[in-house]
Design an enzyme around this catalytic site. Structure first.
Site, PDB file in Angstrom:
ATOM      1  N   LYS A  41     -11.740  42.442  -2.312  1.00 30.46           N
ATOM      2  CA  LYS A  41     -11.751  40.977  -2.393  1.00 30.46           C
ATOM      3  C   LYS A  41     -11.479  40.517  -3.830  1.00 30.46           C
ATOM      4  O   LYS A  41     -11.522  41.334  -4.764  1.00 30.46           O
ATOM      5  CB  LYS A  41     -13.100  40.454  -1.911  1.00 30.46           C
ATOM      6  CG  LYS A  41     -14.253  40.927  -2.774  1.00 30.46           C
ATOM      7  CD  LYS A  41     -15.580  40.765  -2.063  1.00 30.46           C
ATOM      8  CE  LYS A  41     -16.697  41.266  -2.952  1.00 30.46           C
ATOM      9  NZ  LYS A  41     -17.937  41.497  -2.189  1.00 30.46           N
ATOM     10  N   ARG A 135     -28.038  35.782   2.820  1.00 29.95           N
ATOM     11  CA  ARG A 135     -26.758  35.183   2.488  1.00 29.95           C
ATOM     12  C   ARG A 135     -26.003  35.171   3.804  1.00 29.95           C
ATOM     13  O   ARG A 135     -26.308  34.371   4.671  1.00 29.95           O
ATOM     14  CB  ARG A 135     -26.093  36.037   1.393  1.00 29.95           C
ATOM     15  CG  ARG A 135     -25.117  35.303   0.544  1.00 29.95           C
ATOM     16  CD  ARG A 135     -24.630  36.147  -0.618  1.00 29.95           C
ATOM     17  NE  ARG A 135     -24.025  37.408  -0.207  1.00 29.95           N
ATOM     18  CZ  ARG A 135     -23.451  38.276  -1.021  1.00 29.95           C
ATOM     19  NH1 ARG A 135     -23.400  38.028  -2.320  1.00 29.95           N
ATOM     20  NH2 ARG A 135     -22.903  39.390  -0.578  1.00 29.95           N
ATOM     21  N   TYR A 251     -11.241  25.028 -33.030  1.00 29.90           N
ATOM     22  CA  TYR A 251     -11.889  23.811 -32.556  1.00 29.90           C
ATOM     23  C   TYR A 251     -13.197  23.585 -33.320  1.00 29.90           C
ATOM     24  O   TYR A 251     -13.995  24.509 -33.468  1.00 29.90           O
ATOM     25  CB  TYR A 251     -12.221  23.914 -31.065  1.00 29.90           C
ATOM     26  CG  TYR A 251     -11.051  23.740 -30.107  1.00 29.90           C
ATOM     27  CD1 TYR A 251      -9.811  23.299 -30.552  1.00 29.90           C
ATOM     28  CD2 TYR A 251     -11.190  24.014 -28.749  1.00 29.90           C
ATOM     29  CE1 TYR A 251      -8.743  23.133 -29.670  1.00 29.90           C
ATOM     30  CE2 TYR A 251     -10.142  23.849 -27.864  1.00 29.90           C
ATOM     31  CZ  TYR A 251      -8.920  23.413 -28.326  1.00 29.90           C
ATOM     32  OH  TYR A 251      -7.894  23.258 -27.456  1.00 29.90           O
ATOM     33  N   MET A 298      -9.104  27.071 -26.304  1.00 29.69           N
ATOM     34  CA  MET A 298      -8.171  26.976 -25.186  1.00 29.69           C
ATOM     35  C   MET A 298      -7.371  28.257 -25.012  1.00 29.69           C
ATOM     36  O   MET A 298      -7.844  29.201 -24.426  1.00 29.69           O
ATOM     37  CB  MET A 298      -7.264  25.741 -25.335  1.00 29.69           C
ATOM     38  CG  MET A 298      -6.303  25.538 -24.186  1.00 29.69           C
ATOM     39  SD  MET A 298      -7.145  25.240 -22.617  1.00 29.69           S
ATOM     40  CE  MET A 298      -5.828  25.443 -21.450  1.00 29.69           C
TER      41      MET A 298
HETATM   42  C1  LIG Z   1     -18.604  42.585  -2.600  1.00 30.29           C
HETATM   43  C2  LIG Z   1     -19.250  43.376  -1.542  1.00 30.29           C
HETATM   44  C3  LIG Z   1     -19.350  44.764  -1.662  1.00 30.29           C
HETATM   45  C4  LIG Z   1     -19.017  45.500  -2.932  1.00 30.29           C
HETATM   46  O1  LIG Z   1     -20.099  45.385  -3.806  1.00 30.29           O
HETATM   47  P1  LIG Z   1     -20.128  46.038  -5.282  1.00 30.29           P
HETATM   48  O2  LIG Z   1     -21.462  45.695  -5.790  1.00 30.29           O
HETATM   49  O3  LIG Z   1     -19.012  45.393  -6.029  1.00 30.29           O
HETATM   50  O4  LIG Z   1     -19.899  47.492  -5.117  1.00 30.29           O
HETATM   51  C5  LIG Z   1     -19.844  45.463  -0.589  1.00 30.29           C
HETATM   52  N1  LIG Z   1     -20.241  44.832   0.538  1.00 30.29           N
HETATM   53  C6  LIG Z   1     -20.186  43.492   0.679  1.00 30.29           C
HETATM   54  C7  LIG Z   1     -20.651  42.861   1.924  1.00 30.29           C
HETATM   55  C8  LIG Z   1     -19.702  42.724  -0.361  1.00 30.29           C
HETATM   56  O5  LIG Z   1     -19.677  41.395  -0.240  1.00 30.29           O
END
Ligand SMILES: *Cc1c(COP(=O)(O)O)cnc(C)c1O
Length: 346
Positions: A41, A135, A251, A298
């Site tokens: 991701k 979550r 700045y 910047m």
């Molecule tokens: C992002 C994520 C991971 C990876 O986690 P890391 O701490 O970066 O290894 C694994 N499982 C889920 C559900 C995640 O959202």
């Protein structure tokens, strides 16, 4: 617009593909008897799907996790759609239609999502159960809903909240995940992220989902010798300027030269993930330390070149990216340090 190619960039991130592959192999070994997948991701945590996913697949990864449906199109150019899971699940019929058309699996996170998926015709999916992070994920009590038994579940997942700490919540989550495993029939079970892998074979089940550590992050000190740095950002020197005593730099003129000194301007800034919090740092050139002076302004930083008076415009300077150290120095997490890397560095 004519079609002349742009001149070479003055920012780049060198990616050590061997280190990326080695990190996956190492995490895969540590995941035994399970296998390691790969969290890809956020554009492979800022390092680029195009560069990283082929390397991870070449190394042997077969399970790829993205957060958004918008991330599927890039990843599916390198791996079969059936190897991709979308962690955020489904919120609309448009998404179920897309999922079914493309063939990537939604991670079902609630009974509503399960219903949406079933009503759209269903098919292979993953299910996330919440064991304490509060979550995403179905509550434990929802797992006994008859709807869940009708799903074609490839992987049952849960996510650890504090795997990077010696927290009692890890054991608690493990216990709940074992209960969930007894309640939901799936082809595979998956609990651990990068840090979770370190917690040992109780936590690795069939599949682990490392992200951070693949890209060189070290969420627990136990991984220090196992994980190699992957990203090496560099910036070219753009301009030299000799400062006089009393000159103010950047700045708000927060730096005032107390002597004559050579300075160097480098074109890197907020959009490149070089945030003001890195203002106390230094770049290096062949080991020589070039401290930043003044604020990150910047798109630019200014360096004190006293230690490298021979540097010329165009010379490449190293941006420190030793993950735990660099993160600690600027007060960002390692996740943030990676994912804020901007597009101009690629
Ligand atoms: C992002 C994520 C991971 C990876 O986690 P890391 O701490 O970066 O290894 C694994 N499982 C889920 C559900 C995640 O959202």
């Amino acid at each position: 617009m004519n079609d002349i190619a742009p001149p070479p960039a003055t920012l780049r991130v060198n990616l050590d593909s061997d280190a990326l592959a080695a990190n996956w192999h190492q995490l895969d070994r540590m995941s035994a008897p399970g296998r390691a997948g790969a969290a890809v991701k956020a554009d492979c945590y800022g390092l680029g799907v195009d560069r990283c996913v082929p390397v991870l697949r070449g190394a042997g990864a077969r399970d790829f996790f993205v957060a958004h449906w918008s991330e599927v199109a890039d990843v599916v150019r390198y791996v079969p759609a059936s190897d991709i899971s979308v962690l955020h699940g489904l919120i609309s019929r448009t998404e179920t239609d897309y999922a079914r058309a493309v063939g990537a699996r939604p991670v079902i996170n609630s009974l509503d999502q399960a219903k949406l998926w079933a009503e759209a015709g269903g098919g292979a999916c993953d299910v996330m159960v919440d064991t304490g992070i509060n979550r995403l994920g179905l509550a434990m009590r929802d797992l006994s809903d008859p709807l869940i038994a009708t799903l074609d579940v490839v992987t049952l997942l849960s996510h650890l909240a504090s795997a990077d700490e010696a927290s009692p919540s890890n054991r608690r989550q493990l216990k709940l995940f074992r209960e969930a495993r007894a309640m939901v029939k799936a082809k595979r079970y998956s609990l651990a992220n990068s840090a979770g892998i370190v917690l040992g074979p109780d936590y690795t089940f069939d599949l682990t989902r490392p992200g951070l550590a693949l890209y060189g992050g070290i969420p627990r000190p136990e991984l220090t010798d196992d994980i190699r740095q992957v990203a090496y950002p560099q910036a070219a020197l753009l301009l030299r300027r000799d400062l006089e005593p009393g000159d103010r730099v950047g700045y708000n003129g927060t730096y005032i030269a107390d002597r004559a000194l050579p300075s160097g301007i480098v074109s890197i800034g907020y959009a490149d993930g070089f945030l003001r919090s890195r203002g106390g740092e230094a770049l290096t050139h062949e080991g020589r330390v070039l401290p930043l002076i003044g604020k990150v302004s910047m798109d630019m930083i200014v360096l004190d070149l006293t230690n490298a008076p021979d540097l010329r415009e165009g010379d490449w300077l190293d941006i420190p990216f030793d993950m735990p150290g660099a993160a600690q120095r600027c007060g960002l997490s390692q996740y943030e340090l990676l994912t804020v890397i901007g597009h101009r560095l690629r």
